[in-house]
Design a protein around this motif. Structure first.
Motif, PDB file in Angstrom:
ATOM      1  N   ILE A 206       0.865  -1.182   0.000  1.00 17.95           N
ATOM      2  CA  ILE A 206       0.000   0.000   0.000  1.00 17.95           C
ATOM      3  C   ILE A 206       0.897   1.226   0.000  1.00 17.95           C
ATOM      4  O   ILE A 206       1.800   1.336   0.833  1.00 17.95           O
ATOM      5  CB  ILE A 206      -0.905   0.014   1.249  1.00 17.95           C
ATOM      6  CG1 ILE A 206      -1.867  -1.185   1.202  1.00 17.95           C
ATOM      7  CG2 ILE A 206      -1.693   1.327   1.332  1.00 17.95           C
ATOM      8  CD1 ILE A 206      -2.515  -1.499   2.537  1.00 17.95           C
ATOM      9  N   LEU A 207       0.646   2.115  -0.962  1.00 22.63           N
ATOM     10  CA  LEU A 207       1.419   3.344  -1.030  1.00 22.63           C
ATOM     11  C   LEU A 207       0.518   4.511  -0.628  1.00 22.63           C
ATOM     12  O   LEU A 207      -0.600   4.639  -1.132  1.00 22.63           O
ATOM     13  CB  LEU A 207       1.947   3.545  -2.455  1.00 22.63           C
ATOM     14  CG  LEU A 207       2.818   4.779  -2.670  1.00 22.63           C
ATOM     15  CD1 LEU A 207       4.156   4.647  -1.960  1.00 22.63           C
ATOM     16  CD2 LEU A 207       3.037   5.013  -4.167  1.00 22.63           C
ATOM     17  N   ILE A 208       1.010   5.317   0.297  1.00 28.87           N
ATOM     18  CA  ILE A 208       0.240   6.480   0.747  1.00 28.87           C
ATOM     19  C   ILE A 208       1.076   7.723   0.471  1.00 28.87           C
ATOM     20  O   ILE A 208       2.235   7.790   0.873  1.00 28.87           O
ATOM     21  CB  ILE A 208      -0.058   6.408   2.262  1.00 28.87           C
ATOM     22  CG1 ILE A 208      -0.624   5.022   2.631  1.00 28.87           C
ATOM     23  CG2 ILE A 208      -1.046   7.505   2.677  1.00 28.87           C
ATOM     24  CD1 ILE A 208      -0.705   4.771   4.138  1.00 28.87           C
TER      25      ILE A 208
ATOM     26  N   SER B  98      -3.877   4.859  10.844  1.00 36.22           N
ATOM     27  CA  SER B  98      -2.885   5.260  11.849  1.00 36.22           C
ATOM     28  C   SER B  98      -1.696   5.969  11.188  1.00 36.22           C
ATOM     29  O   SER B  98      -1.073   6.850  11.776  1.00 36.22           O
ATOM     30  CB  SER B  98      -2.437   4.051  12.681  1.00 36.22           C
ATOM     31  OG  SER B  98      -1.643   3.212  11.878  1.00 36.22           O
ATOM     32  N   GLN B  99      -1.407   5.594   9.933  1.00 38.40           N
ATOM     33  CA  GLN B  99      -0.365   6.304   9.186  1.00 38.40           C
ATOM     34  C   GLN B  99      -0.775   7.757   8.938  1.00 38.40           C
ATOM     35  O   GLN B  99       0.043   8.668   9.032  1.00 38.40           O
ATOM     36  CB  GLN B  99      -0.112   5.619   7.831  1.00 38.40           C
ATOM     37  CG  GLN B  99       0.580   4.265   7.910  1.00 38.40           C
ATOM     38  CD  GLN B  99       2.004   4.374   8.443  1.00 38.40           C
ATOM     39  OE1 GLN B  99       2.666   5.393   8.251  1.00 38.40           O
ATOM     40  NE2 GLN B  99       2.459   3.344   9.142  1.00 38.40           N
ATOM     41  N   LEU B 100      -2.046   7.933   8.618  1.00 41.57           N
ATOM     42  CA  LEU B 100      -2.522   9.272   8.242  1.00 41.57           C
ATOM     43  C   LEU B 100      -2.396  10.264   9.397  1.00 41.57           C
ATOM     44  O   LEU B 100      -2.299  11.468   9.178  1.00 41.57           O
ATOM     45  CB  LEU B 100      -3.979   9.219   7.764  1.00 41.57           C
ATOM     46  CG  LEU B 100      -4.238   8.484   6.440  1.00 41.57           C
ATOM     47  CD1 LEU B 100      -5.700   8.625   6.039  1.00 41.57           C
ATOM     48  CD2 LEU B 100      -3.342   9.023   5.326  1.00 41.57           C
ATOM     49  N   LYS B 101      -2.384   9.734  10.621  1.00 40.06           N
ATOM     50  CA  LYS B 101      -2.309  10.616  11.798  1.00 40.06           C
ATOM     51  C   LYS B 101      -1.034  11.435  11.837  1.00 40.06           C
ATOM     52  O   LYS B 101      -0.992  12.518  12.403  1.00 40.06           O
ATOM     53  CB  LYS B 101      -2.476   9.791  13.078  1.00 40.06           C
ATOM     54  CG  LYS B 101      -3.945   9.437  13.281  1.00 40.06           C
ATOM     55  CD  LYS B 101      -4.213   8.562  14.473  1.00 40.06           C
ATOM     56  CE  LYS B 101      -5.704   8.172  14.473  1.00 40.06           C
ATOM     57  NZ  LYS B 101      -5.947   6.861  15.069  1.00 40.06           N
ATOM     58  N   SER B 102       0.023  10.872  11.225  1.00 37.38           N
ATOM     59  CA  SER B 102       1.300  11.596  11.228  1.00 37.38           C
ATOM     60  C   SER B 102       1.412  12.591  10.064  1.00 37.38           C
ATOM     61  O   SER B 102       2.436  13.238   9.892  1.00 37.38           O
ATOM     62  CB  SER B 102       2.453  10.587  11.154  1.00 37.38           C
ATOM     63  OG  SER B 102       2.483  10.021   9.858  1.00 37.38           O
ATOM     64  N   PHE B 103       0.356  12.661   9.226  1.00 36.72           N
ATOM     65  CA  PHE B 103       0.392  13.544   8.043  1.00 36.72           C
ATOM     66  C   PHE B 103      -0.057  14.949   8.441  1.00 36.72           C
ATOM     67  O   PHE B 103      -0.934  15.117   9.278  1.00 36.72           O
ATOM     68  CB  PHE B 103      -0.553  13.014   6.953  1.00 36.72           C
ATOM     69  CG  PHE B 103       0.036  11.902   6.118  1.00 36.72           C
ATOM     70  CD1 PHE B 103       0.708  10.839   6.708  1.00 36.72           C
ATOM     71  CD2 PHE B 103      -0.073  11.916   4.736  1.00 36.72           C
ATOM     72  CE1 PHE B 103       1.238   9.812   5.949  1.00 36.72           C
ATOM     73  CE2 PHE B 103       0.458  10.905   3.960  1.00 36.72           C
ATOM     74  CZ  PHE B 103       1.115   9.849   4.561  1.00 36.72           C
TER      75      PHE B 103
END
Lengths: 317, 317
Positions: A13-15, A46-51
């Motif tokens: 998965i690439l974000i 949970s990755q998006l939280k650091s964006f």
């Protein structure tokens, strides 16, 4: 406003976080794993939280997508993912508008923006990979078709008596220009190929090739570049069939630009000469002269970037 | 408001007055003649004087059309017509908005309105006549492509090693499903055909057929209906190639409706069975199940009617 693009593939998965200028501000890759969709989606979240702050989320995913409601109906590469309400999930969890599209459509839109700079309003992307896919931009908008299945360019018939395709049809463009198609062409040639010099290729690889196992389209491309006749014949045949399919696209769509992506498009230097020669023969002259045909300069992250652009475009409407 | 539609063909010109409901209120046909365009256009104009009030004029014409500026660049069937500013002519003379399009595009739009009732937003028309043409409606709008040449559905390659086409390519859909294509298929069959009963066909016609001259697609169709094996074989082969081309259209466009018009489409009863069987085999199942495929019920005046609808639509924007 920034946008997030998420490309959910069978293995990874690439974000990405992109600015409205198209600049990638952040990029994260995580494994897909075989977990149920809920667990995978929670990990993405949970990755998006650091964006840093963003205004829209775009999700590109391989499979049958209901783009209006943002639902993945099913995906051959993700057997546990059935009727997953991706749009609803991200909107509920983040409160931010989300949009879902087929990954090939996202990649096409990404190329329309990055390669074509939104100037080429009628735009076709053809992805030459394991399969052959595509996406269609009409008048600057992604064209999804009646049930979201438009753009299956790999499944135009280029030889009605050709080999059986995974889709059930015979002689689809994919059976000549996808990875398997190239291997099939290679195996169908009786001509011996001369072994490239040792400086070029490790013993193990050559031995694999001699056994007919372990050969890949990339190796065939390398051999063709080293003047191996058999490999060159494969790419010539590949080019002719590609031209048969693409000339149809030109005569029907009369597009401004056609962009190629996918691993096989890395053989561009090997196939473009014969491809253009045959294409010119088979296409109407005015649309042929008009269309700009390129290899995408941005192959790698097109799916995620295109998903982000598409979600942002939806916001603008 | 009423609209006028004008279909300028190589031999005749059809002028219709239609109400916004689509009802034809008046219809006039005049010969095209070999006069210079100015004289022909003046004759059309004098016809319009007897028409009741209308709000727009649509002109459909065979050839290479610049739809934005309303100019016929050239037409193979009208050798004297080069760079004719049709839009300007009618607007200057009448003070009423005029729009110009390729005749196949007009017919497609006419079928979209009359056959599809504007409900089938992604709509393809395929005209099976002397040549094989087409028109594309995307999201309810006529799609013209980058240079106005979109929709050349007859020039998809259905057999890369097939017969030479008038366009220069080999094995175009037209070489199997246009009038000449059908005659070629007939002449290529060695099988003797049995002479139909005298009740069916005058002596002269049969004699012509035996000599291989005077045969027409309509006669082959009649023979097929009388169980003539050779004629049936011709239509079976025709159907298979038609399916090869149309399956590509389905997989690429994922349309809501496909409509057939043109003289050859009168063989619908003869070819639809094999055509649908082959089409199902070659198309993706979801778009195949979705698309409605019909023979247009309005073949005759579609060009003129569609031109009128299109001009009225432009007014609405």
């Amino acid at each position: 406003m920034n946008s997030v693009g998420i490309d959910i593939g069978g293995t990874k998965i690439l974000i990405v976080l992109i600015a409205q200028t198209g600049k990638i501000k952040k990029s994260v890759q995580i494994p897909t794993t075989g977990d149920p969709p809920a667990a995978v989606l929670d990990r993405i979240l949970s990755q998006l939280k650091s964006f840093e702050k963003f205004g829209s989320i775009g999700i590109g995913i391989a499979g049958d997508v209901d783009g209006i409601n943002g639902i993945l109906r099913f995906s051959p590469n993700l057997p546990k993912w059935k009727n997953v309400r991706l749009k609803k999930y991200f909107e509920d969890k983040t409160g931010i508008t989300a949009a879902v599209d087929n990954d090939a459509n996202c990649a096409a839109y990404g190329s329309y923006v990055l390669d074509g700079k939104r100037k080429y309003k009628n735009f076709i992307m053809i992805t030459l990979g394991t399969g052959v896919g595509g996406g269609i931009i009409i008048d600057g908008n992604l064209y999804r078709g009646a049930t979201g299945t438009a753009g299956e360019i790999g499944h135009i018939t280029v030889n009605p008596k050709g080999p059986k395709c995974s889709c059930g049809n015979y002689g689809c463009l994919e059976t000549y220009t996808g990875a398997k198609g190239i291997l099939r062409l290679w195996q169908s040639k009786k001509t011996a190929f001369h072994i490239p010099p040792p400086s070029y290729s490790p013993k193990r690889r050559i031995s694999d090739m001699q056994k007919g196992g372990g050969i890949t389209p990339a190796i065939i491309a390398e051999l063709a570049r080293k003047n191996n006749k058999k490999a060159q014949t494969v790419f010539n045949e590949f080019s002719e069939y590609l031209a048969v399919g693409v000339s149809g696209i030109i005569n029907i769509f009369n597009p401004d630009m056609i962009s190629f992506s996918g691993g096989i498009s890395n053989g561009w230097d090997l196939f473009k000469k014969v491809f253009f020669r045959e294409l010119k023969k088979r296409s109407f002259s005015t649309p042929f002269s008009h269309v700009k045909i390129i290899k995408s300069g941005n192959s790698k992250n097109l799916g995620a970037i295109g998903a982000a652009f598409l979600s942002d475009k939806r916001l603008q409407r």
